[in-house]
Design an enzyme around this catalytic site. Structure first.
Site, PDB file in Angstrom:
ATOM      1  N   GLU A 136      -6.293  60.499  60.285  1.00  0.00           N
ATOM      2  CA  GLU A 136      -5.231  61.928  60.160  1.00  0.00           C
ATOM      3  C   GLU A 136      -3.858  61.370  60.740  1.00  0.00           C
ATOM      4  O   GLU A 136      -3.941  61.369  62.005  1.00  0.00           O
ATOM      5  CB  GLU A 136      -5.765  63.414  60.488  1.00  0.00           C
ATOM      6  CG  GLU A 136      -5.331  63.932  60.825  1.00  0.00           C
ATOM      7  CD  GLU A 136      -6.448  65.414  61.448  1.00  0.00           C
ATOM      8  OE1 GLU A 136      -7.227  65.419  62.176  1.00  0.00           O
ATOM      9  OE2 GLU A 136      -5.951  66.805  61.401  1.00  0.00           O
ATOM     10  N   ASP A 142      -9.312  64.522  64.121  1.00  0.00           N
ATOM     11  CA  ASP A 142      -9.470  65.421  65.403  1.00  0.00           C
ATOM     12  C   ASP A 142     -10.291  66.313  64.469  1.00  0.00           C
ATOM     13  O   ASP A 142     -11.081  66.492  64.314  1.00  0.00           O
ATOM     14  CB  ASP A 142      -7.429  65.956  65.699  1.00  0.00           C
ATOM     15  CG  ASP A 142      -6.999  65.568  65.736  1.00  0.00           C
ATOM     16  OD1 ASP A 142      -6.751  63.713  66.283  1.00  0.00           O
ATOM     17  OD2 ASP A 142      -5.684  65.740  65.377  1.00  0.00           O
ATOM     18  N   ASP A 196      -8.099  72.009  61.583  1.00  0.00           N
ATOM     19  CA  ASP A 196      -7.791  71.211  60.436  1.00  0.00           C
ATOM     20  C   ASP A 196      -8.230  69.642  60.503  1.00  0.00           C
ATOM     21  O   ASP A 196      -8.484  69.215  59.424  1.00  0.00           O
ATOM     22  CB  ASP A 196      -6.225  69.634  60.832  1.00  0.00           C
ATOM     23  CG  ASP A 196      -5.127  71.626  60.633  1.00  0.00           C
ATOM     24  OD1 ASP A 196      -5.561  71.836  59.559  1.00  0.00           O
ATOM     25  OD2 ASP A 196      -3.596  72.082  60.826  1.00  0.00           O
ATOM     26  N   ASP A 252     -11.218  69.424  65.634  1.00  0.00           N
ATOM     27  CA  ASP A 252     -10.277  70.798  65.204  1.00  0.00           C
ATOM     28  C   ASP A 252     -10.522  70.885  64.234  1.00  0.00           C
ATOM     29  O   ASP A 252     -10.986  70.671  63.453  1.00  0.00           O
ATOM     30  CB  ASP A 252      -8.423  70.965  65.716  1.00  0.00           C
ATOM     31  CG  ASP A 252      -7.628  69.926  64.975  1.00  0.00           C
ATOM     32  OD1 ASP A 252      -8.590  68.948  63.907  1.00  0.00           O
ATOM     33  OD2 ASP A 252      -6.600  69.961  65.270  1.00  0.00           O
TER      34      ASP A 252
END
Ligand code: 0RA
Length: 654
Positions: A425, A498, A502, A500
């Protein structure tokens, strides 16, 4: 009888049988990870379900005990306890200590049973540190104990009883299993499923491992119809649930289906309550009838004009949710994972029985029939658009001499078996990955973050997306109907995002994409999730990485630091509090981009040290449903979904 005198050849065989199970547990329960652990519970519960299917039991209780034991109780007839004159053993002891003995007792008392799948109680016994079997029969309570498959004492009467039934408590053996903790959600899902499939049986799950014990009860009068309703929660239905039952030549069929405005298909098939993940003759019969009847109806009513071609089997799949359950005396399970029903007599039976009744439903419900057909026509149009889009993708590649996307940093090896593709990403993480990798076998494809922001999840639109196109070309397989596994350029496709919100979104998108259009890549075990560390802990020159909060605390302790009690405050900023420790640096990684190339290699990419999670089809299916919730037309479930996760995500934009 006393044991030594009766120590016959048969006893030795018994020991050897269960020894074999302990030596190679994977052969009997698939693996020794959490999936294998769950398998123990399924084996025991399946036996009680068999008793329910035979009509002798209507209540099953599964208890997760505080002491780590798992207890399964039923109110069936109770496994026979009298001593067999030839073997000198009770049926109970035989069931518990002889491999594959389950189901052979009772002289064909079972009309239907799991067949191959019920490898049975003896396997569970072999892989448990301890088992306590109790039988309630003839006014008495009988008990026998075992350890690692071996009998610990004779069967004995330990009390009276007013009821009948069987109760098994097992303690999975820590010498065998990597973990002893089952996943509650998985247990609920499986037992809910069993309750849907076995009308009239009540399954209760009691969790005593919590401070406040919880109790869930699954009981569905509606059977498979209720199951379809459950699967479609949160989706927009285009018709009511259509339920069809039939019996012919000892084969029992229950089918329920419902169309929604969703774009994917959800069909679950079962034979004797066993999930047939690879389908088989029941599914083939169903599909053939569905396509035929829908086309017949559409022609007859003039919805399909004379010059128009028929709807294909694929067109009638979009938005379809169905559960097909059949019960048969002698099920044949075939295929790689024994997940495919082979009995040839089932196909024509389902085809004619289901076909007749489905046809009658359409005639009697013209409004709903119209909705269903319109949905199929829409799918046909989307299919043509998608094919055009796909052809352009492929043609473009061909015109440019099959050029790989510019963003792909390919590996030098041309051997798919050793080659890996990291889907990363964001461009900055992509940069680190490109520098840190082993260029010979590792390729990197960065994906831009915001591709999830389309308003609706449509195949033709997804394919028009450059990021997705790049992925298709990089993998080399083409897509959907024309997927060619022979052309797969990497045998490990690794999603590295990641930790998180997103990152989670992108992971969900990628898993959904694979679930819908590259399913075989998942089924053949080629899709993986990378496992980057959450923390870096350093003391002087020494540095260690932690992949979970627990591990972080353990490492801090091992470095001689102290761990603060953490007070969880839900709904408050999720910034992890920096640990106050004696000279120990705690760095929390918020994204892959924060790691330099060496760190990324060392912690996440190096095949010698890293951990990868293989994506199973159930994980991908879950992602698919999450994706629908996030992307779907319905606002309420999306709102609920986001609110329920608000504590993790303050500002996700959708
Ligand atoms: C065979 C015969 C009989 C009971 C069972 C099997 C039986 C097995 C299990 C396993 C879990 N729960 C069970 N409940 C029953 C009894 C036959 C008879 O009483 O005539």
């Amino acid at each position: 009888m006393s044991a030594p005198q009766n120590y016959s050849a048969e006893n030795i065989q018994v020991l050897e049988g269960l020894e074999a199970v302990r030596k190679r547990p994977g052969m009997y329960i698939g693996s020794t990870d959490v999936r294998g652990l769950h398998h123990l519970l399924w084996e025991i519960v399946d036996n009680s379900i068999d008793e329910a299917m035979a009509g002798y039991c209507n209540s099953i209780t599964v208890t997760l005990q505080k002491d780590g034991g798992y207890r399964v109780q039923d109110n069936g007839r109770g496994i026979p306890v009298d001593t067999h004159s030839k073997t000198g053993k009770s049926a109970l002891e035989t069931v518990m200590t002889v491999l594959h003995a389950g189901g052979k007792f009772g002289g064909g008392g079972y009309k239907v049973s799991g067949g191959l799948h019920g490898v049975g109680a003896s396997v569970v016994n072999a892989l448990s540190a301890k088992v306590i079997a109790r039988v309630y029969r003839d006014g008495k309570t009988w008990q026998q104990e075992y350890s690692q498959g071996k009998v610990m004492g004779e069967i004995e009467v330990v009390g009276t009883s007013k009821t009948t039934g069987t109760e098994m408590t097992f303690y999975p053996d820590p010498e065998i299993f990597e973990t002893l903790e089952m996943d509650l959600e998985t247990i609920y899902t499986r037992l809910r499923q069993q309750a849907y499939l076995t009308k009239g049986v009540e399954i209760t799950v009691v969790n005593e491992q919590e401070d406040r014990p919880t109790k869930y009860r699954f009981y569905f009068e509606g059977g498979v119809s209720a199951y379809v309703r459950h699967l479609n929660e949160g989706r927009n239905a285009l018709s009511k649930v259509i339920a069809v039952e039939g019996e012919e030549d000892g084969i029992l069929m229950e089918v329920a289906l419902q169309y929604t405005d969703s774009f994917s298909e959800h069909i679950l098939t079962f034979a004797n309550n066993i999930h047939t993940a690879e389908g088989g003759t029941h599914l083939t019969g169903f599909r053939t009838a569905l396509t035929r009847i829908i086309n017949n109806y559409a022609r007859e009513k003039g919805i399909l004009k004379e010059k128009e071609v028929n709807l294909t089997a694929d067109d009638v799949r979009e938005g379809l949710t169905a559960v097909i359950s059949i019960k048969i005396g002698d099920p044949q399970f075939e295929g790689q994972t024994k997940g495919k029903l082979g009995n040839s007599e089932v196909r024509p039976m389902v085809e004619s029985r289901f076909g007749e009744k489905f046809s009658a439903f359409l005639e009697e419900n013209p409004g709903e029939a119209r909705n269903i057909i319109n949905k199929c026509l829409l799918a046909a149009r989307a299919r043509l658009a998608a094919r055009a889009a796909r052809d352009t993708v492929i043609r473009k590649g061909a015109l440019e001499g099959l050029t790989l996307p510019g963003k792909l940093a390919d590996c030098s090896s041309r051997d798919p078996k050793e080659s890996e593709l990291f889907i990363v990403e964001g461009d900055s993480a992509g940069g680190s990955a490109k520098q840190g990798r082993n260029r010979e076998i590792q390729a990197i494809l960065p994906l831009r973050g915001k591709i999830l922001n389309t308003e609706q999840a449509r195949l033709d639109r997804m394919l028009a997306n450059n990021e997705v196109k790049n992925l298709v070309i990089a993998m080399g397989t083409s897509i959907g109907e024309t997927l060619d596994m022979e052309k797969l350029r990497y045998h490990k496709i690794i999603v590295m995002t990641d930790a998180d919100v997103d990152g989670l979104h992108i992971r969900t998108l990628i898993m959904t994409l694979f679930f819908r259009y590259f399913r075989e890549i998942i089924e053949k075990g080629h899709l993986y999730i990378a496992n980057p560390p959450l923390y870096k802990l350093s003391k002087g020159k020494q540095a260690k990485y932690a992949y979970s909060d627990t591990e972080r605390d353990e490492i801090i302790m091992s470095m001689g630091g102290e761990v603060e009690e953490r007070i969880e405050e839900m709904g408050v900023e999720e910034e992890a509090p920096e640990k106050k420790t004696s000279r120990i640096g705690v760095q929390r990684y918020k994204g892959l981009g924060e790691m330099n190339p060496e760190q990324l290699w060392e912690t996440t990419m190096n095949p010698e040290q890293r951990t990868l999670f293989r994506v199973h089809i159930e994980d991908a299916e879950k992602a698919d449903k999450t994706f629908e919730t996030l992307m779907g037309a319905e606002v309420l479930p999306r709102k609920k979904f986001i609110q329920s996760r608000a504590k993790y995500a303050q500002n996700i934009d959708l």
